[in-house]
Design a protein around this motif. Structure first.
Motif, short mmCIF file in Angstrom:
data_model
loop_
_atom_site.label_atom_id
_atom_site.label_comp_id
_atom_site.label_asym_id
_atom_site.label_seq_id
_atom_site.Cartn_x
_atom_site.Cartn_y
_atom_site.Cartn_z
N ALA B 78 -26.18 4.11 7.75
CA ALA B 78 -26.87 4.69 6.59
C ALA B 78 -28.29 4.16 6.49
CB ALA B 78 -26.09 4.36 5.31
N ILE B 79 -28.44 2.85 6.69
CA ILE B 79 -29.78 2.28 6.57
C ILE B 79 -30.70 2.88 7.63
CG2 ILE B 79 -31.09 0.14 6.86
CD1 ILE B 79 -28.78 -1.31 5.53
N VAL B 80 -30.18 2.98 8.87
CA VAL B 80 -31.00 3.51 9.95
C VAL B 80 -31.35 4.97 9.67
CG1 VAL B 80 -30.98 4.14 12.37
CG2 VAL B 80 -30.21 1.89 11.67
N CYS B 81 -30.38 5.72 9.18
CA CYS B 81 -30.60 7.14 8.90
C CYS B 81 -31.70 7.33 7.86
CB CYS B 81 -29.28 7.75 8.42
SG CYS B 81 -29.45 9.33 7.65
N LEU B 82 -31.60 6.60 6.76
CA LEU B 82 -32.60 6.76 5.70
C LEU B 82 -33.96 6.26 6.16
CD1 LEU B 82 -30.47 5.78 2.63
CD2 LEU B 82 -31.15 8.03 3.37
N SER B 83 -33.98 5.17 6.92
CA SER B 83 -35.26 4.70 7.45
C SER B 83 -35.85 5.74 8.38
CB SER B 83 -35.08 3.39 8.21
OG SER B 83 -34.34 2.48 7.45
N GLY B 84 -34.98 6.43 9.12
CA GLY B 84 -35.46 7.49 9.99
C GLY B 84 -36.13 8.60 9.20
N PHE B 85 -35.54 8.96 8.05
CA PHE B 85 -36.15 10.00 7.22
C PHE B 85 -37.53 9.56 6.72
CE2 PHE B 85 -31.73 11.70 6.14
CZ PHE B 85 -31.89 12.77 6.97
N VAL B 86 -37.58 8.29 6.27
CA VAL B 86 -38.85 7.81 5.75
C VAL B 86 -39.89 7.74 6.89
CG1 VAL B 86 -39.99 5.88 4.63
CG2 VAL B 86 -37.76 6.62 3.84
N ALA B 87 -39.43 7.28 8.06
CA ALA B 87 -40.34 7.22 9.21
C ALA B 87 -40.83 8.61 9.58
CB ALA B 87 -39.64 6.56 10.39
N SER B 114 -31.84 11.70 12.43
CA SER B 114 -31.35 11.16 11.17
C SER B 114 -30.28 12.06 10.56
CB SER B 114 -32.51 11.00 10.19
OG SER B 114 -33.17 9.79 10.40
N LEU B 115 -30.44 13.36 10.75
CA LEU B 115 -29.41 14.27 10.23
C LEU B 115 -28.08 14.01 10.93
CD1 LEU B 115 -30.96 17.80 9.71
CD2 LEU B 115 -29.62 16.49 8.10
N ILE B 116 -28.15 13.80 12.25
CA ILE B 116 -26.91 13.53 12.99
C ILE B 116 -26.29 12.22 12.50
CG2 ILE B 116 -25.99 13.07 15.27
CD1 ILE B 116 -28.18 14.94 16.34
N GLU B 141 -19.58 7.56 -7.44
CA GLU B 141 -20.05 6.56 -6.49
C GLU B 141 -21.49 6.91 -6.12
OE1 GLU B 141 -21.12 4.45 -4.05
OE2 GLU B 141 -20.40 5.98 -2.69
N PRO B 142 -22.46 6.23 -6.67
CA PRO B 142 -23.85 6.73 -6.59
C PRO B 142 -24.39 6.84 -5.18
CG PRO B 142 -23.78 4.51 -7.49
CD PRO B 142 -22.37 4.97 -7.42
N THR B 143 -24.09 5.86 -4.34
CA THR B 143 -24.71 5.89 -3.02
C THR B 143 -24.22 7.09 -2.21
OG1 THR B 143 -24.59 3.51 -3.20
CG2 THR B 143 -25.34 4.40 -1.14
N LEU B 144 -22.92 7.36 -2.32
CA LEU B 144 -22.36 8.50 -1.59
C LEU B 144 -23.00 9.80 -2.07
CD1 LEU B 144 -20.10 8.57 0.52
CD2 LEU B 144 -18.50 9.15 -1.27
N VAL B 145 -23.11 9.93 -3.40
CA VAL B 145 -23.63 11.18 -3.96
C VAL B 145 -25.11 11.36 -3.59
CG1 VAL B 145 -24.11 12.39 -6.09
CG2 VAL B 145 -21.98 11.17 -5.83
N SER B 146 -25.88 10.28 -3.74
CA SER B 146 -27.31 10.45 -3.43
C SER B 146 -27.49 10.71 -1.94
CB SER B 146 -28.13 9.26 -3.88
OG SER B 146 -27.40 8.10 -3.83
N PHE B 147 -26.63 10.13 -1.14
CA PHE B 147 -26.73 10.40 0.28
C PHE B 147 -26.46 11.88 0.56
CE2 PHE B 147 -26.14 10.02 4.74
CZ PHE B 147 -26.95 8.96 5.06
N LEU B 148 -25.47 12.42 -0.12
CA LEU B 148 -25.17 13.85 0.08
C LEU B 148 -26.36 14.72 -0.33
CD1 LEU B 148 -23.00 15.99 0.74
CD2 LEU B 148 -22.56 16.09 -1.70
#
Lengths: 274, 310
Positions: B78-87, B114-116, B141-148
């Protein structure tokens, strides 16, 4: 249909100090004054018009177009009324309160706003409004501000129709007590919806499937506003005494509006480059 | 890397150096850097190490037991994915600043990867939720929902690209989208977290992760970041290779291969790489006179691949 070119003509030259709608025909072709030179002076001012003047001119154009065509607002209002009826039958309830009421109101306003957002730039795309703006020596962000202001006004008009109708048709508790707070929440929602909607509409209008792309991008971006607004509205629309302070949620919506306003302002220029 | 400033095919320099052999004109940067093999080996080793540590080294968590070990997969992903989006947002800023197509390509590939990763996060998060809370999906569960929500937003990136015909505008609009969405990622997390009770295991926030667990977590974070970078480089390489193949095919099939394209992919070098690979006879139209028809043969040895800066 024949009104539309004329409408553009009297909207756009307002940007210039001496916009005389008759003159552009004589533009680059031949000499317009006795010596050819003097007539060019007033039409090419040394300083471009200032941002507030441009925004006001564009906003005036928007409202004039909407008043003459009545393309967006009546449709949005009618849509919201039909949505209330649909909710009544879908939920099988004659009155709603609290969370449910806030949700229904929010979803209806959001989707009705989506209709307006989809129409927001279509006329400019189809009839050269973008080109006119790019040709004019003005800041392009003026378009974002003017469109967002126009969209906010549409939404306010929509709510003037939809909120009383909601109170009449579906709401179980009385609307009167909640109204002052509700107006505050909805004002913040309107600004956020207008800013994000304008930005997304400008992004989507040049795409092939613009009616699809716009809502697809806009809805996830609007989720934080939906969260804040529904949490803030829920205690207002319940019949019990107003207990929870909605300040936290108002702050959330306000902050989100502000941040997205800045982002949209920063990147909007890149959408209007050709 | 080296392909940003290509000239359109068929320019006057075609015949320059017609005696060079194809081998010599093979660009050194064709496979996008030589570090790919090292990177692949490193990430395989690191992912293996991380998984090994997660299963055998890290101590069993007291309340959740074995299931807790999915933490070492889920959270780094998750951390890598979100960092990828920001990058990707930062790369999009670079694209708008420099107007170089390669930044658009990088941003595109980063969002794609990051989508994958994001789909992987949702799947293993669901498994964890089912194991520890008994439901596949938990709205509180906030993290799950915001991730979705973030994934839903980024899922519109490809349709957006796909529905804009003009490559230049496609790149520009995609960058605007990537910047906005990149800024949306942290905002959305704040908003959703505010809205719900804290239920997610906030292992990192509490700061009392025991040593072996923390070590395993850091190792697997590094491993998945490395995996992300490796996959990103692989896709970049594949894009470059495919694009060069297209350019070569275009040379073979003549200058006026149809430029129609309907693709979500960024395009390197405007005007090139637009040849349709499936249309071999595209250049032999009624308008193709014999003199230009002779040109592709020498051009193959000296085409603009040879003019790339190393």
């Amino acid at each position: 249909m024949s009104v539309q070119p004329a409408r553009r003509l009297d909207g756009e030259p307002d940007n210039r100090p001496h916009g005389s709608p008759g003159e552009p025909h004589a533009g680059p072709g031949g000499p317009t004054g006795p010596g050819g030179e003097p007539a060019r002076g007033p039409r090419h001012p040394k300083t471009p018009p200032r941002l507030p003047a441009v925004v006001m001119a564009l906003l005036r154009k928007e409202l004039l177009v909407e008043l003459r065509t009545l393309e967006s607002v009546p449709g949005m209002a009618l849509f919201s009324l039909s949505t209330f009826v649909v909710f009544h039958f879908a939920l099988n309830r004659s009155s709603v309160e609290g969370d449910l009421a806030a949700g229904i109101l929010l979803v209806t306003l959001l989707f009705a706003g989506m209709l307006g957002i989809n129409r927001l730039f279509v006329a400019d795309e189809e009839q050269g409004g973008f080109d006119a703006l790019l040709l004019a020596p003005v800041d392009r962000s003026a378009m974002l501000i003017a469109k967002a202001a126009a969209m906010t006004i549409y939404l306010v008009v929509l709510e003037i129709v939809a909120v009383p109708a909601f109170g009449l048709l579906l709401l179980g508790s009385s609307l009167g007590n909640a109204l002052p707070d509700l107006i505050g929440v909805l004002a913040l929602v309107d600004v956020g919806l207008a800013v994000i909607g304008t930005f997304v509409a400008a992004l989507a209008v040049k795409t092939r499937a613009r009616d699809l792309i716009g809502p697809l991008i806009a809805l996830p971006l609007l989720v934080p506003i939906a969260i804040g607004a529904s949490r803030a509205c829920a205690p207002l629309l319940s019949s019990g005494p107003h207990t929870g302070s909605g300040v936290r949620w108002l702050l959330l919506i306000g902050l989100y509006d502000l941040v997205f306003g800045l982002i949209a302002y920063a990147v909007f220029d890149f959408l209007l480059e050709d | 890397m080296s392909t940003g400033s290509r000239q359109p095919a068929g320019s006057t320099e075609i015949r320059r150096g017609a005696d060079q052999s194809p081998r010599q004109t093979q660009p050194r940067g064709a496979l996008y850097g030589g570090s790919l093999r090292t990177l692949s080996i490193a990430s395989v080793v690191m992912v293996g190490l991380a998984l090994g540590m997660a299963f055998f080294y890290a101590p069993e968590e007291a309340t959740e037991g074995f299931l807790q070990r999915i933490f070492y997969l889920h959270v780094p992903l998750a951390i890598v994915c979100l960092s990828g989006f920001v990058a990707a947002g930062a790369m999009a800023i670079m694209h708008l600043r420099t107007r170089e197509a390669r930044w658009d390509l990088r941003s595109y590939v980063a969002i794609h990867m990051s989508l994958i990763f994001g789909v992987g996060v949702l799947i293993c998060g669901s498994i964890w939720a089912k194991g520890s809370w008994g439901h596949w999906w938990v709205w509180s569960e906030p993290t799950l929902v915001s991730f979705l929500i973030v994934i839903l937003l980024y899922a519109t990136y490809q349709p957006l690209r796909f529905s804009i015909e003009d490559p230049e505008r496609q790149a520009r609009y995609a960058s605007v989208f990537a910047i906005t969405a990149g800024a949306f990622v942290p905002l959305n997390f704040i908003a959703v977290r505010l809205s719900t009770a804290y239920l997610h295991p906030r292992v990192l926030g509490t700061g009392k992760l025991p040593g072996p667990m923390a070590l395993t977590f850091v190792i697997s974070l590094i491993a998945f970041a490395l995996l992300y970078v490796t996959l990103w480089r692989f896709e970049m390489t594949a894009k470059h290779a495919r694009w060069q193949l297209k350019a070569l095919r275009r040379r073979l099939s003549g200058e006026d291969a149809p430029a129609r394209r309907r693709s979500a992919e960024p395009e390197l070098g405007a005007g090139l790489g637009t040849g349709a690979p499936g249309v071999p006879g595209a250049g032999v139209g009624p308008g193709a006179d014999p003199a230009p028809g002779l040109r592709p043969e020498p051009a193959l040895t000296t085409n603009n691949l040879g003019r790339q800066a190393p």
